[in-house]
Design an enzyme around this catalytic site. Structure first.
Site, PDB file in Angstrom:
ATOM      1  N   TYR A 204       4.965   7.043  -7.148  1.00 25.11           N
ATOM      2  CA  TYR A 204       5.630   5.870  -6.832  1.00 25.11           C
ATOM      3  C   TYR A 204       7.109   6.285  -6.175  1.00 25.11           C
ATOM      4  O   TYR A 204       7.857   5.780  -5.386  1.00 25.11           O
ATOM      5  CB  TYR A 204       5.980   5.507  -8.311  1.00 25.11           C
ATOM      6  CG  TYR A 204       6.682   4.176  -8.310  1.00 25.11           C
ATOM      7  CD1 TYR A 204       6.224   2.794  -7.904  1.00 25.11           C
ATOM      8  CD2 TYR A 204       7.783   4.077  -8.919  1.00 25.11           C
ATOM      9  CE1 TYR A 204       6.610   1.714  -7.869  1.00 25.11           C
ATOM     10  CE2 TYR A 204       8.661   2.809  -9.124  1.00 25.11           C
ATOM     11  CZ  TYR A 204       7.735   1.579  -8.806  1.00 25.11           C
ATOM     12  OH  TYR A 204       8.598   0.396  -8.670  1.00 25.11           O
ATOM     13  N   SER A 205       7.616   7.476  -6.544  1.00 23.92           N
ATOM     14  CA  SER A 205       8.853   8.098  -6.167  1.00 23.92           C
ATOM     15  C   SER A 205       8.731   8.354  -4.666  1.00 23.92           C
ATOM     16  O   SER A 205       9.428   7.768  -3.810  1.00 23.92           O
ATOM     17  CB  SER A 205       9.325   9.302  -6.796  1.00 23.92           C
ATOM     18  OG  SER A 205       9.624   9.071  -8.206  1.00 23.92           O
ATOM     19  N   ALA A 206       7.619   8.708  -4.198  1.00 24.91           N
ATOM     20  CA  ALA A 206       7.266   9.178  -2.850  1.00 24.91           C
ATOM     21  C   ALA A 206       7.256   7.726  -2.055  1.00 24.91           C
ATOM     22  O   ALA A 206       7.900   7.650  -0.909  1.00 24.91           O
ATOM     23  CB  ALA A 206       6.040   9.708  -2.589  1.00 24.91           C
TER      24      ALA A 206
ATOM     25  N   ARG B  86      -2.221 -11.229  -3.909  1.00 23.41           N
ATOM     26  CA  ARG B  86      -3.440 -10.473  -3.582  1.00 23.41           C
ATOM     27  C   ARG B  86      -4.605 -11.125  -4.291  1.00 23.41           C
ATOM     28  O   ARG B  86      -5.679 -11.461  -3.705  1.00 23.41           O
ATOM     29  CB  ARG B  86      -3.200  -8.936  -3.940  1.00 23.41           C
ATOM     30  CG  ARG B  86      -4.333  -8.162  -3.669  1.00 23.41           C
ATOM     31  CD  ARG B  86      -4.246  -6.574  -3.698  1.00 23.41           C
ATOM     32  NE  ARG B  86      -3.898  -6.303  -5.278  1.00 23.41           N
ATOM     33  CZ  ARG B  86      -4.783  -5.914  -5.993  1.00 23.41           C
ATOM     34  NH1 ARG B  86      -6.130  -5.817  -5.350  1.00 23.41           N
ATOM     35  NH2 ARG B  86      -4.707  -5.811  -7.303  1.00 23.41           N
TER      36      ARG B  86
ATOM     37  N   SER C 239      13.232   1.320  -5.740  1.00 28.22           N
ATOM     38  CA  SER C 239      13.300   1.360  -7.037  1.00 28.22           C
ATOM     39  C   SER C 239      14.386   2.714  -7.321  1.00 28.22           C
ATOM     40  O   SER C 239      14.342   3.553  -6.303  1.00 28.22           O
ATOM     41  CB  SER C 239      11.846   1.797  -7.876  1.00 28.22           C
ATOM     42  OG  SER C 239      11.969   2.376  -9.016  1.00 28.22           O
TER      43      SER C 239
ATOM     44  N   LYS D  10       8.499   4.863  -2.889  1.00 29.14           N
ATOM     45  CA  LYS D  10       9.804   3.939  -2.921  1.00 29.14           C
ATOM     46  C   LYS D  10      11.125   4.715  -1.760  1.00 29.14           C
ATOM     47  O   LYS D  10      11.795   4.220  -1.134  1.00 29.14           O
ATOM     48  CB  LYS D  10      10.325   3.842  -4.174  1.00 29.14           C
ATOM     49  CG  LYS D  10       9.667   2.665  -4.968  1.00 29.14           C
ATOM     50  CD  LYS D  10       9.252   1.566  -4.147  1.00 29.14           C
ATOM     51  CE  LYS D  10       8.427   0.383  -5.109  1.00 29.14           C
ATOM     52  NZ  LYS D  10       8.379  -0.658  -4.590  1.00 29.14           N
TER      53      LYS D  10
ATOM     54  N   ASN E 148       8.162  -7.123  -1.158  1.00 30.69           N
ATOM     55  CA  ASN E 148       8.243  -6.892  -2.479  1.00 30.69           C
ATOM     56  C   ASN E 148       6.965  -6.136  -3.197  1.00 30.69           C
ATOM     57  O   ASN E 148       6.963  -5.500  -4.374  1.00 30.69           O
ATOM     58  CB  ASN E 148       8.584  -8.000  -3.261  1.00 30.69           C
ATOM     59  CG  ASN E 148       8.327  -8.169  -4.653  1.00 30.69           C
ATOM     60  OD1 ASN E 148       9.122  -7.538  -5.641  1.00 30.69           O
ATOM     61  ND2 ASN E 148       7.168  -8.466  -5.249  1.00 30.69           N
TER      62      ASN E 148
ATOM     63  N   SER F 284       3.594 -13.797  -6.961  1.00 25.60           N
ATOM     64  CA  SER F 284       2.732 -14.635  -7.595  1.00 25.60           C
ATOM     65  C   SER F 284       3.332 -14.400  -9.239  1.00 25.60           C
ATOM     66  O   SER F 284       3.182 -15.079 -10.016  1.00 25.60           O
ATOM     67  CB  SER F 284       1.337 -14.206  -7.637  1.00 25.60           C
ATOM     68  OG  SER F 284       0.965 -12.909  -7.731  1.00 25.60           O
ATOM     69  N   ARG F 285       4.073 -13.234  -9.329  1.00 27.12           N
ATOM     70  CA  ARG F 285       4.309 -12.650 -10.757  1.00 27.12           C
ATOM     71  C   ARG F 285       5.541 -11.970 -10.553  1.00 27.12           C
ATOM     72  O   ARG F 285       6.183 -11.767  -9.522  1.00 27.12           O
ATOM     73  CB  ARG F 285       3.380 -11.914 -11.398  1.00 27.12           C
ATOM     74  CG  ARG F 285       2.080 -12.456 -11.686  1.00 27.12           C
ATOM     75  CD  ARG F 285       1.222 -11.466 -12.216  1.00 27.12           C
ATOM     76  NE  ARG F 285       0.559 -10.499 -11.416  1.00 27.12           N
ATOM     77  CZ  ARG F 285       0.535  -9.223 -11.467  1.00 27.12           C
ATOM     78  NH1 ARG F 285       0.820  -8.546 -12.593  1.00 27.12           N
ATOM     79  NH2 ARG F 285      -0.278  -8.470 -10.647  1.00 27.12           N
TER      80      ARG F 285
HETATM   81  P1  NAP Z   1       4.277  -6.994 -10.876  1.00 23.18           P
HETATM   82  O1  NAP Z   1       4.778  -7.913 -11.965  1.00 23.18           O
HETATM   83  O2  NAP Z   1       3.249  -6.070 -11.416  1.00 23.18           O
HETATM   84  O3  NAP Z   1       3.747  -7.870  -9.873  1.00 23.18           O
HETATM   85  C1  NAP Z   1       3.433  -7.242  -8.762  1.00 23.18           C
HETATM   86  C2  NAP Z   1       3.009  -8.440  -7.729  1.00 23.18           C
HETATM   87  O4  NAP Z   1       2.575  -7.760  -6.414  1.00 23.18           O
HETATM   88  C3  NAP Z   1       2.161  -9.558  -7.692  1.00 23.18           C
HETATM   89  O5  NAP Z   1       2.331 -10.538  -7.356  1.00 23.18           O
HETATM   90  C4  NAP Z   1       0.880  -8.922  -7.427  1.00 23.18           C
HETATM   91  O6  NAP Z   1      -0.109  -9.734  -6.595  1.00 23.18           O
HETATM   92  C5  NAP Z   1       1.545  -8.191  -6.031  1.00 23.18           C
HETATM   93  N1  NAP Z   1       0.683  -7.229  -5.252  1.00 23.18           N
HETATM   94  C6  NAP Z   1       0.299  -6.128  -5.853  1.00 23.18           C
HETATM   95  N2  NAP Z   1      -0.721  -5.522  -4.772  1.00 23.18           N
HETATM   96  C7  NAP Z   1      -0.574  -6.025  -3.906  1.00 23.18           C
HETATM   97  C8  NAP Z   1      -1.357  -5.936  -2.469  1.00 23.18           C
HETATM   98  N3  NAP Z   1      -1.765  -4.960  -2.011  1.00 23.18           N
HETATM   99  N4  NAP Z   1      -1.121  -6.942  -1.699  1.00 23.18           N
HETATM  100  C9  NAP Z   1      -0.400  -8.328  -1.931  1.00 23.18           C
HETATM  101  N5  NAP Z   1       0.506  -8.390  -3.094  1.00 23.18           N
HETATM  102  C10 NAP Z   1       0.185  -7.350  -4.150  1.00 23.18           C
HETATM  103  O7  NAP Z   1       5.401  -6.161 -10.507  1.00 23.18           O
HETATM  104  P2  NAP Z   1       7.040  -6.263 -10.280  1.00 23.18           P
HETATM  105  O8  NAP Z   1       7.371  -5.500 -11.602  1.00 23.18           O
HETATM  106  O9  NAP Z   1       7.265  -7.652 -10.394  1.00 23.18           O
HETATM  107  O10 NAP Z   1       7.451  -5.385  -9.125  1.00 23.18           O
HETATM  108  C11 NAP Z   1       7.683  -5.956  -7.971  1.00 23.18           C
HETATM  109  C12 NAP Z   1       8.263  -4.877  -7.103  1.00 23.18           C
HETATM  110  O11 NAP Z   1       9.677  -4.338  -7.637  1.00 23.18           O
HETATM  111  C13 NAP Z   1       7.522  -3.680  -6.833  1.00 23.18           C
HETATM  112  O12 NAP Z   1       7.542  -3.443  -5.469  1.00 23.18           O
HETATM  113  C14 NAP Z   1       8.012  -2.541  -7.829  1.00 23.18           C
HETATM  114  O13 NAP Z   1       7.480  -1.485  -7.427  1.00 23.18           O
HETATM  115  C15 NAP Z   1       9.392  -2.863  -7.835  1.00 23.18           C
HETATM  116  N6  NAP Z   1      10.081  -2.440  -8.959  1.00 23.18           N
HETATM  117  C16 NAP Z   1       9.760  -2.894 -10.260  1.00 23.18           C
HETATM  118  C17 NAP Z   1      10.284  -2.509 -11.267  1.00 23.18           C
HETATM  119  C18 NAP Z   1      10.134  -3.023 -12.714  1.00 23.18           C
HETATM  120  O14 NAP Z   1      10.990  -2.694 -13.677  1.00 23.18           O
HETATM  121  N7  NAP Z   1       9.260  -4.289 -12.831  1.00 23.18           N
HETATM  122  C19 NAP Z   1      11.598  -1.638 -10.880  1.00 23.18           C
HETATM  123  C20 NAP Z   1      11.863  -1.239  -9.556  1.00 23.18           C
HETATM  124  C21 NAP Z   1      11.083  -1.572  -8.660  1.00 23.18           C
HETATM  125  P3  NAP Z   1      -1.381 -10.569  -7.804  1.00 23.18           P
HETATM  126  O15 NAP Z   1      -0.629 -11.210  -9.018  1.00 23.18           O
HETATM  127  O16 NAP Z   1      -2.103 -11.186  -6.925  1.00 23.18           O
HETATM  128  O17 NAP Z   1      -1.845  -9.163  -8.402  1.00 23.18           O
END
Ligand code: NAP
Length: 242
Positions: free
Chosen positions: A154-156, A37, A141, A158, A89, A14-15
């Protein structure tokens, strides 16, 4: 002419990075299941964007931490028509020093990444093994590779995801299912919106954060026919952060 590459599920689409992955996979010709979610309207907006570009998509709400809810939402859709691609993701971070981390925060961070992987991948992989084709990409990550103070949970989560990806890749390679991991650095999304930007920029050799589309490009490549000989890989997309 539109030729479907098959059905693809992106969790947390969604985001942020998941949304960009869904849009990129739709451009590759996949029909998308856009998981969310809570933010249903945002997921529907992603579906509309895909449809208005000529693709096919539907929003699919379930919490990846909940195995029964994942089964209920997903099984009826993929029993007859196995997934061609899965992007694991959905993930959350609750940054804190370990000594101050609550059990609830630990469980939600580790559970979203690892239970989420387990609940979605165990369903997806059965059909992929039957079809002798399929792509799974997990989003870890740099934090799971190098470790970051204040991010022990978070590190654990990932690092666990990276281990799971590598093991599964070896389990299923002989049946034509390819499993890889993308490890982003810092990406412009809601997750990083409240972090101290100036401090972060100092740590990135390229001098800027990634756009979600720059992560999605690598994910779409790994799900495409062009990436036919890559499996068990962990690909950092970090702008030079080690
Ligand atoms: P984000 O903008 O916070 O979006 C999180 C997404 O995950 C949303 O679509 C949310 O849905 C969904 N979500 C969260 N908990 C959920 C659950 N229990 N069941 C189903 N959906 C769930 O996050 P992002 O930055 O795009 O990160 C996406 C992935 O990349 C994550 O795994 C994050 O750890 C990883 N990552 C991010 C970064 C960074 O710098 N942003 C860096 C490295 C890795 P809703 O919208 O419905 O809440």
């Amino acid at each position: 002419m539109y030729v479907s590459q098959g059905l693809a599920l992106v969790t947390g689409a969604s985001r942020g990075i998941g949304r960009a992955c869904a849009l990129a996979l739709a451009r590759e010709g996949f029909e998308l299941l856009v998981n969310f979610r809570v933010q249903e309207e945002k997921a529907r907006e992603v579906v509309r964007a895909i449809e208005s570009a000529g693709g096919k998509a539907r929003a699919l709400g379930f919490d990846v931490r909940d195995g029964a809810a994942t089964d209920r939402a997903l099984l009826p859709l993929i029993e007859e028509r196995p997934l061609a691609a899965l992007v694991v993701n959905a993930g959350i971070a609750k940054d804190n020093l370990l000594a101050a981390t609550t059990s609830e925060d630990w469980a939600s961070v580790v559970g979203t990444s690892l239970d989420g992987f387990f609940h979605t991948t165990r369903l997806a992989v059965r059909g992929m093994l039957r079809e002798r084709r399929g792509r799974i990409v997990t989003i870890a990550s740099v934090s799971g590779l190098a470790g970051v103070p204040g991010q022990t949970s978070y590190s654990a989560a990932k690092a666990g995801l990276i281990g799971a990806t590598r093991s599964l890749a070896q389990e299923v390679a002989k049946r034509g299912v390819l499993v890889n991991c993308v490890a982003p650095g810092f990406v412009e999304t809601d997750m990083t919106a409240s972090l101290p930007r100036d401090e972060i920029l100092k740590r990135i050799p390229l001098g800027r954060m990634a756009r979600p589309e720059e992560i999605a490009e690598v994910v779409a490549f790994l799900c495409s026919e062009r990436a036919s000989y890559i499996t068990g890989a962990v690909i950092p997309v970090t702008g030079g952060v080690l």
